[in-house]
Design a protein around this motif. Sequence first.
Motif, PDB file in Angstrom:
ATOM      1  N   LEU A 286       0.858  -1.183   0.000  1.00 58.31           N
ATOM      2  CA  LEU A 286       0.000   0.000   0.000  1.00 58.31           C
ATOM      3  C   LEU A 286       0.895   1.234   0.000  1.00 58.31           C
ATOM      4  O   LEU A 286       1.812   1.337   0.821  1.00 58.31           O
ATOM      5  N   SER A 287       0.625   2.155  -0.891  1.00 54.52           N
ATOM      6  CA  SER A 287       1.385   3.403  -0.924  1.00 54.52           C
ATOM      7  C   SER A 287       0.977   4.284   0.258  1.00 54.52           C
ATOM      8  O   SER A 287      -0.016   4.018   0.950  1.00 54.52           O
ATOM      9  N   ASP A 288       1.737   5.357   0.483  1.00 57.01           N
ATOM     10  CA  ASP A 288       1.362   6.304   1.528  1.00 57.01           C
ATOM     11  C   ASP A 288      -0.024   6.876   1.253  1.00 57.01           C
ATOM     12  O   ASP A 288      -0.825   7.066   2.183  1.00 57.01           O
ATOM     13  N   ASP A 289      -0.325   7.159  -0.007  1.00 52.11           N
ATOM     14  CA  ASP A 289      -1.643   7.703  -0.350  1.00 52.11           C
ATOM     15  C   ASP A 289      -2.749   6.695  -0.059  1.00 52.11           C
ATOM     16  O   ASP A 289      -3.817   7.060   0.448  1.00 52.11           O
ATOM     17  N   GLU A 290      -2.516   5.417  -0.387  1.00 48.67           N
ATOM     18  CA  GLU A 290      -3.531   4.393  -0.119  1.00 48.67           C
ATOM     19  C   GLU A 290      -3.726   4.201   1.383  1.00 48.67           C
ATOM     20  O   GLU A 290      -4.855   4.011   1.855  1.00 48.67           O
ATOM     21  N   LEU A 291      -2.625   4.250   2.145  1.00 44.52           N
ATOM     22  CA  LEU A 291      -2.736   4.108   3.591  1.00 44.52           C
ATOM     23  C   LEU A 291      -3.490   5.295   4.186  1.00 44.52           C
ATOM     24  O   LEU A 291      -4.314   5.132   5.102  1.00 44.52           O
ATOM     25  N   THR A 292      -3.240   6.488   3.663  1.00 45.06           N
ATOM     26  CA  THR A 292      -3.972   7.667   4.124  1.00 45.06           C
ATOM     27  C   THR A 292      -5.443   7.566   3.759  1.00 45.06           C
ATOM     28  O   THR A 292      -6.322   7.945   4.546  1.00 45.06           O
ATOM     29  N   THR A 293      -5.730   7.043   2.573  1.00 43.38           N
ATOM     30  CA  THR A 293      -7.131   6.827   2.187  1.00 43.38           C
ATOM     31  C   THR A 293      -7.809   5.858   3.135  1.00 43.38           C
ATOM     32  O   THR A 293      -8.964   6.068   3.538  1.00 43.38           O
ATOM     33  N   LYS A 294      -7.119   4.791   3.505  1.00 46.43           N
ATOM     34  CA  LYS A 294      -7.682   3.859   4.474  1.00 46.43           C
ATOM     35  C   LYS A 294      -7.979   4.575   5.786  1.00 46.43           C
ATOM     36  O   LYS A 294      -9.038   4.378   6.387  1.00 46.43           O
ATOM     37  N   PHE A 295      -7.047   5.414   6.252  1.00 47.03           N
ATOM     38  CA  PHE A 295      -7.279   6.165   7.484  1.00 47.03           C
ATOM     39  C   PHE A 295      -8.508   7.064   7.344  1.00 47.03           C
ATOM     40  O   PHE A 295      -9.347   7.141   8.256  1.00 47.03           O
ATOM     41  N   GLU A 296      -8.634   7.751   6.234  1.00 47.73           N
ATOM     42  CA  GLU A 296      -9.781   8.628   6.017  1.00 47.73           C
ATOM     43  C   GLU A 296     -11.092   7.841   6.061  1.00 47.73           C
ATOM     44  O   GLU A 296     -12.083   8.285   6.655  1.00 47.73           O
TER      45      GLU A 296
END
Length: 476
Positions: free
Chosen positions: A425-435
Amino acid sequence: MNRRDTHQTVVDRLADLAATTRDHGLPPELRKDVARRILDVLGNSIAALGQPSATAAAGVAREWSGTEEATAIGTGARFPAATAALVNGTLAHSMDSDDTHLPSVLHPSASVIPAALAVAEAVGADGPSLLDAAGVGIEITVRLGMGGYDKDLGNSEFFERGLHATSICGAVGSAAAAASLYGLGSGGIADAMGIAASFGAGLLEANRTGGTVKRAHCGWAAHSGVGAAQLARHGLTGPPTVIEGRFGFLHAYCGDRADVDKVVDRLGQHWELPGIFFKPYPCNHFTHAGIDAARDLRTRGVDPDEILEIDVGVPTPVLRTIAEPPGAKSAPESGYHAAFSGPYTVARALLGGSGLGVGHRDFTDEAARDPKTLALAALATCHDDDRCNELYPHQFPAVLRVKTRDGQWHESRVCHNRGGPENPLSDDELTTKFELNACRALSRTGILLVADKTLELINAGSLPELMSIVRDAHPG
């Protein structure tokens, strides 16, 4: 010279790793890895607010009360460190979205990070110190899990015996993290781990037949780890051979299949930490490859309304968790039980799912009663697959075949889990998961602040400011 004798035992060597890491710090890339895991744990925890397990843990915390040392997420309150760890560890594991180490098949961050956060907040530790302590605690947790992995068996001996290695090993790793943050020397850290080895517990029967107790396993492990470190601070000691002894940790839990050498293999030189898998979906990790295979078939144009048969191939040990008993898995009794069902998760993904593939909306009680989902799940047959057995437990693979009304079979095989080193998971995908996890409980501004302040921990960002935001998180 070690405090015990000139020959270091296993727990002494693990304690030395913790003390050395505290004194010299993790490499920058490992600190970043831990910061990503803290963001993941916070998101998973916020998503669990309002769940029965969260309500129960918060209720107990309020009854216990005590000195205001550390944040219990979503309660608007601070509690003693061990109590906050109980609440936050319960939250972290409640949505089954926490990271996974393979092949030990355990979820290390959901116990260790809540323990480390609580003690770091209580003692006023800075961000790098928190990351170092959490990182070494996670490393110790997974190494203990590796000590119970049997290559010939192709599975974790903990798992074979129905034991939840996550909570059992997590209590010891949490103790190492907590003791490090409390400033104990190598001997005190060893004692804390030795004490915690008597505290960890967890049975997996709830995965099979119901009950929500498993959601509290990581909370109790975090609580036990903090409590063990506190007892060590006050002079309680643990046995020097607590890991490898005749009545020690590994032999007691895993018998003759235990492998002590794996616990200390290349200790301090090789880190398991960066290879731990993030989970993109809030459900049992054994279901993820089936979900990705279903997403692939859907992308290729397979219409779920045209499906007549569904065939799901997985590793043999996985069947006990996601396929048995068949009737209960095809028609799970609740959203929580649906998260442990191969037929259900494949059906939801074929129907489109939510989030990054399937999301929290797919595991509500209402979703678990959806007639279209249940009709599709009833078409599924699960069995073992030879290629999947070869890859397990270094991956949790699956092969999905569906037959459509035109007589054609469509197949998708997923060998590398999304979120692991081969499919990260990229940083962006991980941030999307957090969101996606936090959107019900935090404003858009709050979400961005938590993400930014978590990653700022690498550079001594403010832990109090971060925890003040998640303390007041509340599902709308």
